[in-house]
Design an enzyme around this catalytic site. Structure first.
Site, PDB file in Angstrom:
ATOM      1  N   THR A 124       0.820  -1.215   0.000  1.00  0.00           N
ATOM      2  CA  THR A 124       0.000   0.000   0.000  1.00  0.00           C
ATOM      3  C   THR A 124       0.849   1.259   0.000  1.00  0.00           C
ATOM      4  OG1 THR A 124      -1.543   1.288   1.375  1.00  0.00           O
ATOM      5  CG2 THR A 124      -0.108  -0.245   2.509  1.00  0.00           C
ATOM      6  N   ASP A 125       0.293   2.352  -0.518  1.00  0.00           N
ATOM      7  CA  ASP A 125       1.001   3.630  -0.473  1.00  0.00           C
ATOM      8  C   ASP A 125       1.120   4.188   0.940  1.00  0.00           C
ATOM      9  OD1 ASP A 125      -1.668   4.327  -0.089  1.00  0.00           O
ATOM     10  OD2 ASP A 125      -1.674   5.950  -1.562  1.00  0.00           O
ATOM     11  N   GLU A 126       0.351   3.638   1.878  1.00  0.00           N
ATOM     12  CA  GLU A 126       0.388   4.162   3.242  1.00  0.00           C
ATOM     13  C   GLU A 126       1.727   3.928   3.937  1.00  0.00           C
ATOM     14  OE1 GLU A 126      -3.081   3.625   5.684  1.00  0.00           O
ATOM     15  OE2 GLU A 126      -4.323   3.206   3.943  1.00  0.00           O
ATOM     16  N   TYR A 148      -1.499  -0.347  11.137  1.00  0.00           N
ATOM     17  CA  TYR A 148      -1.694  -1.044   9.864  1.00  0.00           C
ATOM     18  C   TYR A 148      -0.544  -0.767   8.909  1.00  0.00           C
ATOM     19  CZ  TYR A 148      -3.073  -1.456   4.993  1.00  0.00           C
ATOM     20  OH  TYR A 148      -3.073  -1.714   3.642  1.00  0.00           O
ATOM     21  N   LYS A 152       2.451  -3.257   7.364  1.00  0.00           N
ATOM     22  CA  LYS A 152       2.665  -3.467   5.938  1.00  0.00           C
ATOM     23  C   LYS A 152       4.091  -3.083   5.541  1.00  0.00           C
ATOM     24  CE  LYS A 152       0.456  -4.777   3.199  1.00  0.00           C
ATOM     25  NZ  LYS A 152       0.349  -6.207   2.740  1.00  0.00           N
TER      26      LYS A 152
END
Length: 338
Positions: A124-126, A148, A152
């Site tokens: 994810t870009d997060e 989260y 990741k």
């Protein structure tokens, strides 16, 4: 002819990817490994569930014996399985570390032992953290801010370490927020749409100033397939091409599509650690692998809203989604992104 193991293939993005794979002539076998926890549903696979090339296995990526057996029977692994909902991670971070980090380690270890041809880890870009301005490239430092995203980021590093240490041909993909049909209704777009369909109000944190890039799930799956087939081992590929919107702008679009107005919106205090803006550059996958997103946001949002309108049986029983507590954390989930 390839045999592909897809973890989390009954989740939102994973199921779209499985259906895409089964449309390809060179795919001899697809096995879905899914724990079927709250975000996984075999109905997401639709008619693909009955394709003779598809095998469904109900199981957890933390089951080392099961994972070892399955990976020994495949040439490719595409790894979607993860805990993915930020709000849940704020309440109970342990399951996120367990599933996202340790689960990835179990898979990578087995893939290294059995000489898998390509291992695609979906992220994810997060992991890049919030950016007040500018956009992250694949070479930028990871600066996650919530449990989260931290889990990741750690799983990305675990996967990539297997390339450095064991020569496992790993690629990592990082996409922006996904949307589309059959997404579990804890995520923003399906949550808002299903509430508005019922004539209920929706809530915006702060003044809806948070910026996200919205990418159709099929565009993300196109990028993941390109990486699976032609990605360079050890490389990371950002998958973007959606549209940047504030949550206020997105809400305005959804209100119009659901026949509601701003009286249906309640503003609430911003949650803790709500990153203001994510942004990343996706020129690498476009220039090197030929990735081109094709879905237009307003048209696909309308189709997505219509899907929920036509399929109340898929979300109506979930209108009161329980939030996990520290005493009863969520089970390992099987959907990434959104």
């Amino acid at each position: 002819m390839e045999a592909v193991l897809v973890t989390g293939g009954a989740g939102f993005i994973g199921s779209h990817f499985v259906k895409r794979l089964l449309r390809a002539d060179d795919i001899a076998k697809v096995t879905v490994l899914d724990a079927l926890t709250y975000a996984g549903n075999v109905e997401n696979l639709g008619e693909a569930f009955f394709d003779p090339r598809l095998t469904f296995v109900a199981g957890n990526i933390l089951d080392t014996a099961l994972v070892d057996t399955l990976i020994s029977e495949h040439t490719l692994v595409v790894h979607f399985a993860a805990e993915s909902h930020v709000d849940r991670s704020l309440l109970a971070g342990g399951p996120f570390v367990q599933t996202n980090v340790l689960g990835t380690q179990v898979l990578a270890d087995a893939a290294s032992r059995h000489g898998i041809q390509k291992f695609v880890h979906v992220s994810t870009d997060e992991v890049y953290g919030p950016l007040a301005e500018g956009s992250a490239t694949e070479e930028d430092l990871l600066r996650p801010t919530v449990p989260y995203a931290a889990s990741k980021a750690a799983s990305d590093l675990v996967a990539l370490s297997s390339f450095r240490t064991h020569g496992l041909p790993v690629c990592v993909t990082r996409s922006s927020n996904n949307y589309g049909p059959a997404q579990y209704p804890e995520k923003l777009i399906p949550r808002f749409v299903t509430r508005l369909i019922r004539g209920e109000k929706v809530t915006l944190h702060g003044r809806g100033q948070h910026v996200r890039n919205w990418l159709h799930v099929d565009d993300n799956c196109q990028g993941i397939e390109l990486v699976m087939r032609a990605g360079v081992p050890g490389e990371v590929y950002n998958i973007g091409g959606g549209r940047d919107l504030t949550n206020h702008q997105l809400t305005g679009l959804l209100l119009g599509m659901c026949g509601a107005d701003w009286d249906s919106v309640t503003y609430i205090p911003d949650r803790q650690a709500n990153d203001i803006r994510y942004s990343m550059v996706w020129a690498k996958i476009a220039d090197r692998l030929g990735y081109r997103p094709t879905h237009e946001l307003e048209e696909e949002l309308a189709r997505t809203a219509d899907w929920y309108r036509r399929h109340p049986e898929r979300w109506a029983p979930l209108v009161r989604i329980p939030q996990p507590s520290a005493a009863s954390p969520a089970s390992p989930a099987v959907a990434v992104g959104g």
